[in-house]
Scaffold this motif. Sequence first.
Motif, mmCIF file in Angstrom:
data_model
loop_
_atom_site.group_PDB
_atom_site.id
_atom_site.type_symbol
_atom_site.label_atom_id
_atom_site.label_comp_id
_atom_site.label_asym_id
_atom_site.label_seq_id
_atom_site.Cartn_x
_atom_site.Cartn_y
_atom_site.Cartn_z
ATOM 1 N N LEU A 1 0.723 -1.262 -0.067
ATOM 2 C CA LEU A 1 0.084 0.093 -0.134
ATOM 3 C C LEU A 1 0.699 1.316 0.031
ATOM 4 C CD1 LEU A 1 -2.792 1.042 -0.070
ATOM 5 C CD2 LEU A 1 -2.815 0.707 2.265
ATOM 6 N N GLY A 2 1.963 1.028 0.857
ATOM 7 C CA GLY A 2 2.972 2.449 0.710
ATOM 8 C C GLY A 2 3.413 2.823 -0.576
ATOM 9 N N VAL A 3 3.823 1.672 -1.290
ATOM 10 C CA VAL A 3 4.751 1.832 -2.403
ATOM 11 C C VAL A 3 3.773 2.200 -3.443
ATOM 12 C CG1 VAL A 3 5.630 0.733 -4.660
ATOM 13 C CG2 VAL A 3 6.277 0.153 -2.216
ATOM 14 N N LYS A 4 2.345 1.937 -3.409
ATOM 15 C CA LYS A 4 1.186 2.420 -4.502
ATOM 16 C C LYS A 4 0.950 3.561 -4.009
ATOM 17 C CE LYS A 4 -0.112 0.509 -7.380
ATOM 18 N NZ LYS A 4 0.445 0.647 -8.693
ATOM 19 N N LEU A 5 0.883 4.147 -2.907
ATOM 20 C CA LEU A 5 0.469 5.647 -2.594
ATOM 21 C C LEU A 5 1.600 6.609 -2.947
ATOM 22 C CD1 LEU A 5 -1.604 4.856 0.980
ATOM 23 C CD2 LEU A 5 -2.641 5.863 -1.079
ATOM 24 N N LEU A 6 2.760 6.163 -2.590
ATOM 25 C CA LEU A 6 3.837 6.923 -3.066
ATOM 26 C C LEU A 6 3.871 6.903 -4.573
ATOM 27 C CD1 LEU A 6 6.463 8.446 -2.225
ATOM 28 C CD2 LEU A 6 7.650 6.404 -2.065
ATOM 29 N N GLY A 7 3.745 5.783 -5.227
ATOM 30 C CA GLY A 7 3.980 5.921 -6.465
ATOM 31 C C GLY A 7 2.665 6.950 -7.338
ATOM 32 N N ASN A 8 1.739 6.956 -6.763
ATOM 33 C CA ASN A 8 0.658 7.787 -7.297
ATOM 34 C C ASN A 8 1.138 9.411 -7.161
ATOM 35 O OD1 ASN A 8 -1.157 6.056 -7.831
ATOM 36 N ND2 ASN A 8 -2.599 6.663 -6.089
ATOM 37 N N VAL A 9 1.813 9.519 -6.118
ATOM 38 C CA VAL A 9 2.240 11.054 -5.989
ATOM 39 C C VAL A 9 3.290 11.373 -6.949
ATOM 40 C CG1 VAL A 9 3.194 12.547 -4.334
ATOM 41 C CG2 VAL A 9 1.312 11.089 -3.570
ATOM 42 N N LEU A 10 4.250 10.149 -6.804
ATOM 43 C CA LEU A 10 5.561 10.458 -7.514
ATOM 44 C C LEU A 10 5.244 10.586 -9.085
ATOM 45 C CD1 LEU A 10 8.009 7.888 -5.850
ATOM 46 C CD2 LEU A 10 7.998 10.451 -5.754
ATOM 47 N N LEU A 11 4.216 9.748 -9.462
ATOM 48 C CA LEU A 11 3.697 9.802 -10.975
ATOM 49 C C LEU A 11 3.239 11.148 -11.114
ATOM 50 C CD1 LEU A 11 3.190 8.593 -13.811
ATOM 51 C CD2 LEU A 11 1.133 7.758 -12.783
ATOM 52 N N ALA A 12 2.375 11.519 -10.463
ATOM 53 C CA ALA A 12 1.830 13.236 -10.647
ATOM 54 C C ALA A 12 2.800 14.188 -10.624
ATOM 55 C CB ALA A 12 0.693 13.264 -9.731
ATOM 56 N N HIS A 13 3.981 13.962 -9.873
ATOM 57 C CA HIS A 13 5.121 14.736 -9.879
ATOM 58 C C HIS A 13 6.113 14.444 -10.324
ATOM 59 C CE1 HIS A 13 2.061 17.376 -7.570
ATOM 60 N NE2 HIS A 13 1.764 16.200 -7.054
ATOM 61 N N ARG A 14 6.439 13.871 -11.183
ATOM 62 C CA ARG A 14 7.730 13.020 -11.570
ATOM 63 C C ARG A 14 8.722 13.906 -12.121
ATOM 64 N NH1 ARG A 14 3.801 11.188 -15.039
ATOM 65 N NH2 ARG A 14 4.152 11.111 -17.000
ATOM 66 N N HIS A 15 8.274 15.146 -12.790
ATOM 67 C CA HIS A 15 9.037 15.944 -13.306
ATOM 68 C C HIS A 15 9.375 17.205 -12.592
ATOM 69 C CE1 HIS A 15 8.275 13.928 -17.144
ATOM 70 N NE2 HIS A 15 7.068 14.006 -17.094
ATOM 71 N N GLU A 16 8.884 17.491 -11.288
ATOM 72 C CA GLU A 16 9.358 18.283 -10.358
ATOM 73 C C GLU A 16 10.831 17.916 -9.906
ATOM 74 O OE1 GLU A 16 6.471 19.394 -7.557
ATOM 75 O OE2 GLU A 16 4.980 18.964 -9.217
ATOM 76 N N PRO A 17 11.751 18.862 -9.877
ATOM 77 C CA PRO A 17 12.893 18.441 -9.158
ATOM 78 C C PRO A 17 13.114 17.565 -7.973
ATOM 79 C CG PRO A 17 13.105 20.632 -9.987
ATOM 80 C CD PRO A 17 11.682 20.390 -10.175
ATOM 81 N N LEU A 18 12.156 18.146 -6.969
ATOM 82 C CA LEU A 18 12.218 17.314 -5.708
ATOM 83 C C LEU A 18 12.151 15.708 -5.849
ATOM 84 C CD1 LEU A 18 12.199 17.502 -2.647
ATOM 85 C CD2 LEU A 18 9.713 18.115 -2.736
ATOM 86 N N PHE A 19 11.254 15.538 -7.027
ATOM 87 C CA PHE A 19 10.949 14.203 -7.035
ATOM 88 C C PHE A 19 11.617 13.277 -8.133
ATOM 89 C CE2 PHE A 19 7.169 16.360 -5.561
ATOM 90 C CZ PHE A 19 6.986 15.712 -4.049
ATOM 91 N N THR A 20 12.428 13.726 -8.887
ATOM 92 C CA THR A 20 12.904 13.281 -9.997
ATOM 93 C C THR A 20 13.881 11.944 -9.555
ATOM 94 O OG1 THR A 20 13.178 15.354 -10.963
ATOM 95 C CG2 THR A 20 14.313 13.482 -12.072
ATOM 96 N N GLU A 21 14.854 12.146 -8.661
ATOM 97 C CA GLU A 21 15.587 10.760 -8.312
ATOM 98 C C GLU A 21 14.632 9.818 -7.645
ATOM 99 O OE1 GLU A 21 19.090 11.699 -6.121
ATOM 100 O OE2 GLU A 21 19.208 13.808 -7.144
ATOM 101 N N LEU A 22 13.914 10.308 -6.708
ATOM 102 C CA LEU A 22 12.905 9.460 -6.000
ATOM 103 C C LEU A 22 12.041 8.612 -6.815
ATOM 104 C CD1 LEU A 22 12.130 8.299 -3.263
ATOM 105 C CD2 LEU A 22 10.490 9.864 -3.141
ATOM 106 N N TRP A 23 11.620 9.276 -8.114
ATOM 107 C CA TRP A 23 10.936 8.492 -9.141
ATOM 108 C C TRP A 23 11.483 7.450 -9.851
ATOM 109 C CZ3 TRP A 23 6.379 7.242 -10.879
ATOM 110 C CH2 TRP A 23 6.195 6.690 -12.242
ATOM 111 N N GLN A 24 12.861 7.768 -10.034
ATOM 112 C CA GLN A 24 13.783 6.796 -10.600
ATOM 113 C C GLN A 24 13.881 5.543 -9.673
ATOM 114 O OE1 GLN A 24 17.456 8.242 -11.924
ATOM 115 N NE2 GLN A 24 18.026 6.308 -13.200
ATOM 116 N N ALA A 25 14.107 5.926 -8.600
ATOM 117 C CA ALA A 25 14.689 4.844 -7.435
ATOM 118 C C ALA A 25 13.334 4.010 -7.037
ATOM 119 C CB ALA A 25 15.068 5.486 -6.150
ATOM 120 N N HIS A 26 12.101 4.659 -6.996
ATOM 121 C CA HIS A 26 10.957 3.935 -6.940
ATOM 122 C C HIS A 26 10.422 3.076 -7.986
ATOM 123 C CE1 HIS A 26 6.462 3.772 -7.016
ATOM 124 N NE2 HIS A 26 6.551 3.617 -5.754
#
Length: 102
Positions: free
Chosen positions: A61-86
């Motif tokens: 559940l945590g991975v899916k909830l985090l994934g939703n947020v990261l997907l929506a904001h994947r191009h924002e600098p704060l989330f770029t590295e985390l999106w790739q690692a996720h």
Amino acid sequence: MSTKHHQYRLTLEHEATTQPEQALHAPVTFSFANHDDLFAILDRVRSAQVLPAEEAASLALGVKLLGNVLLAHRHEPLFTELWQAHSEFVQKLKSHSKASAA
């Protein structure tokens, strides 16, 4: 009525505190959508036995909830590295789940 997303409501309840004088927090409830059937994912992660069942549910559940947020904001600098690692972590988890199911 057919939609492309499953609709979910999650409620978090504070059941106990670390200190007797501390008050319990009021429950927090929110709704969200996901293209996946989260209950099927929970079952797959639990059956892969990478973690005890309760922890597997938290992980899935945590991975899916985090994934939703990261997907929506994947191009924002704060989330770029985390999106790739996720994304890499999800691929490893999926391959481990498939190997366990075989």
